[in-house]
Scaffold this active site. Structure first.
Site, PDB file in Angstrom:
ATOM      1  N   ASP A 276     -10.790  -8.355   8.342  1.00 47.62           N
ATOM      2  CA  ASP A 276     -12.218  -8.237   8.013  1.00 47.62           C
ATOM      3  C   ASP A 276     -12.884  -9.611   8.050  1.00 47.62           C
ATOM      4  OD1 ASP A 276     -12.229  -5.540   7.749  1.00 47.62           O
ATOM      5  OD2 ASP A 276     -13.013  -5.508   5.713  1.00 47.62           O
TER       6      ASP A 276
ATOM      7  N   LYS B  86       3.246 -15.487   2.294  1.00 42.77           N
ATOM      8  CA  LYS B  86       3.101 -16.256   1.054  1.00 42.77           C
ATOM      9  C   LYS B  86       4.516 -16.626   0.619  1.00 42.77           C
ATOM     10  CE  LYS B  86       0.516 -17.839  -2.311  1.00 42.77           C
ATOM     11  NZ  LYS B  86      -0.344 -19.018  -2.132  1.00 42.77           N
TER      12      LYS B  86
ATOM     13  N   TYR C  58       0.822  -1.216   0.000  1.00 42.31           N
ATOM     14  CA  TYR C  58       0.000   0.000   0.000  1.00 42.31           C
ATOM     15  C   TYR C  58       0.860   1.272   0.000  1.00 42.31           C
ATOM     16  CZ  TYR C  58      -4.006  -2.998   1.181  1.00 42.31           C
ATOM     17  OH  TYR C  58      -4.977  -3.968   1.173  1.00 42.31           O
TER      18      TYR C  58
ATOM     19  N   ASP D   5      -3.367 -18.147   1.880  1.00 43.57           N
ATOM     20  CA  ASP D   5      -4.559 -18.830   1.353  1.00 43.57           C
ATOM     21  C   ASP D   5      -5.058 -19.870   2.347  1.00 43.57           C
ATOM     22  OD1 ASP D   5      -2.085 -19.947   0.806  1.00 43.57           O
ATOM     23  OD2 ASP D   5      -2.645 -20.780  -1.130  1.00 43.57           O
TER      24      ASP D   5
ATOM     25  N   ASP E 181      -5.261  -6.559   6.098  1.00 44.43           N
ATOM     26  CA  ASP E 181      -6.474  -5.838   5.721  1.00 44.43           C
ATOM     27  C   ASP E 181      -7.596  -6.853   5.455  1.00 44.43           C
ATOM     28  OD1 ASP E 181      -8.236  -3.971   4.799  1.00 44.43           O
ATOM     29  OD2 ASP E 181      -7.115  -3.412   3.011  1.00 44.43           O
TER      30      ASP E 181
END
Ligand code: NAD
Length: 358
Positions: free
Chosen positions: A251, A191, A142, A223, A247
């Site tokens: 959620d 990852k 980001y 994942d 992020d």
């Protein structure tokens, strides 16, 4: 203990829930003999109206001169048509950057009393759930280099995921210290089978682990972590991950708890300084109607007591008060589904009941 707290009520339901959070904090002060003083500051839409900017310099200065910050929520329909860089939400980004808040803590706690609101099968969450996602907040993709270029197959765009060892080390330290105060289990999510940045992440987290021999560290690919969160959520205690994975996973973890009105958060800087806020927004659809659930804001106070002030018993008292009010059957509209056995209450009554329990 004496402490000064910068209070940013903000817009919409922000001022309503902040009022109840401060009622809870005043009760804590009274019961445990601490003196909390408040300095109110403007940010968001109300700051645009009053000062022409979503984050007046004075607000940043009040925050920096305080021991912690409590924020309600910012934004609303009135300011929706402003260009991106002048919108209320800019105030929030400015606060995060201006106060160097690099660690975002999002607990996902499912109170047994609200188990019906959880979308997962009851046996997966039997006995309640209690996990925290620690998200790196100021680095990674980001904030990395981004751009566009032309290629033989047409336009292309790129965003760079870049983490330095120091950035990973400091977020890992936050996560390990948190795990030490909890059930001493830490899952680092990356990852590393594909990304070089994740391989460095994993090396550094593994190295930081040497300083915390009591914490059981495991690594999961993102994942797999996304699947495990909904298939076997009780295995998690603390999860640490980068900005983008955090992020998404925070959620995902939060929907397990049933209502956004129950979710607190903390954004921490180096040292003990932190900004505490409910995860929800300003909810313009219910603002000014005494309908907002103040529990997320009140639980944010519990986080402030625990993480900035190191007052664990006081934090426990606030959380126990919320749970006790739920156990007695009181519900705000967002967590009341018409059950005749439960009592529907407004923002103020919920706040007073919780303060009473403290
Ligand atoms: P929202 O969280 O404000 O509301 C989503 C839904 O949840 C609404 O139906 C609302 O009524 C309900 N809700 C939210 N909090 C509640 C509470 N405490 N009790 C009961 N119900 C609650 O999200 P949104 O509608 O997408 O955004 C509204 C405004 O808030 C926008 O301007 C957005 O940019 C802003 N926002 C601010 C923050 C923040 O300040 N940190 C976070 C998210 C959104």
């Amino acid at each position: 203990m004496k402490a000064q707290i910068a209070v940013i009520p903000g817009d919409g339901i922000g001022p309503e829930v902040v009022e109840q959070a401060l009622l809870a904090l005043d009760k804590v002060g009274e019961r445990f003999g601490h003196e909390f003083t408040y300095k109110t500051a403007l940010a968001g839409g109300c700051a645009i109206d009053a000062a022409g900017t979503p984050l007046p310099q004075e607000t940043l200065e009040i925050c920096k001169a305080s021991d912690a910050v409590l924020l309600g929520a910012i934004g609303g329909w009135k300011w929706d048509s402003l260009p991106g860089d002048q919108r209320p939400e800019r105030g929030l980004l400015g606060l995060r950057a201006g106060l160097a808040l690099f660690a975002n803590l999002r607990p996902a706690v499912l109170f047994e009393e609200l188990a019906d609101a959880c979308p997962l099968r009851p046996e997966l969450v039997a006995g309640g759930l209690d996990l925290v996602v620690v998200r790196e907040l100021t680095g990674g993709i980001y904030f990395g280099e981004r751009g566009r270029k032309d290629t033989p197959t047409g336009r292309a765009a790129f965003d760079v995921e870049l983490y330095s060892e120091g950035e990973v080390r400091r977020i890992a330290e936050v996560a390990f210290s948190l795990a030490m105060k909890r059930r001493k289990r830490l899952t680092s999510v990356d990852k590393a089978n594909v990304l070089e940045s994740s391989r460095l992440w994993r090396e550094v987290v593994t190295d930081v682990a040497k300083g915390y021999p009591e914490v059981a560290l495991s690594h999961l690919y993102v994942d797999n972590a996304a699947m495990q969160l909904v298939s076997s959520p009780k295995q998690f205690d603390v999860i640490v991950t980068n900005n983008m994975f955090g992020d998404i996973l925070s959620d995902e973890a939060s929907i397990i708890t049933g209502s956004i009105g129950m979710l607190p958060s903390a954004s921490l800087a180096q040292g003990n300084f932190g900004l505490y806020e409910p995860v929800h927004g300003s909810a313009p659809d219910i603002a000014g109607q005494d309908k907002a659930n103040p529990m997320a804001a009140i639980l944010s106070i519990a986080m402030m007591l625990r993480y900035t002030f190191g007052l664990g018993s006081e934090a426990d008292a606030v959380e126990a008060a919320v749970q006790s009010v739920l156990r007695k059957g009181f519900r705000t509209g967002d967590i009341h589904r018409g059950e005749a056995s439960l009592t529907l209450v407004g923002t103020r009554e919920a706040g007073q009941l919780i303060a009473g329990e403290i």
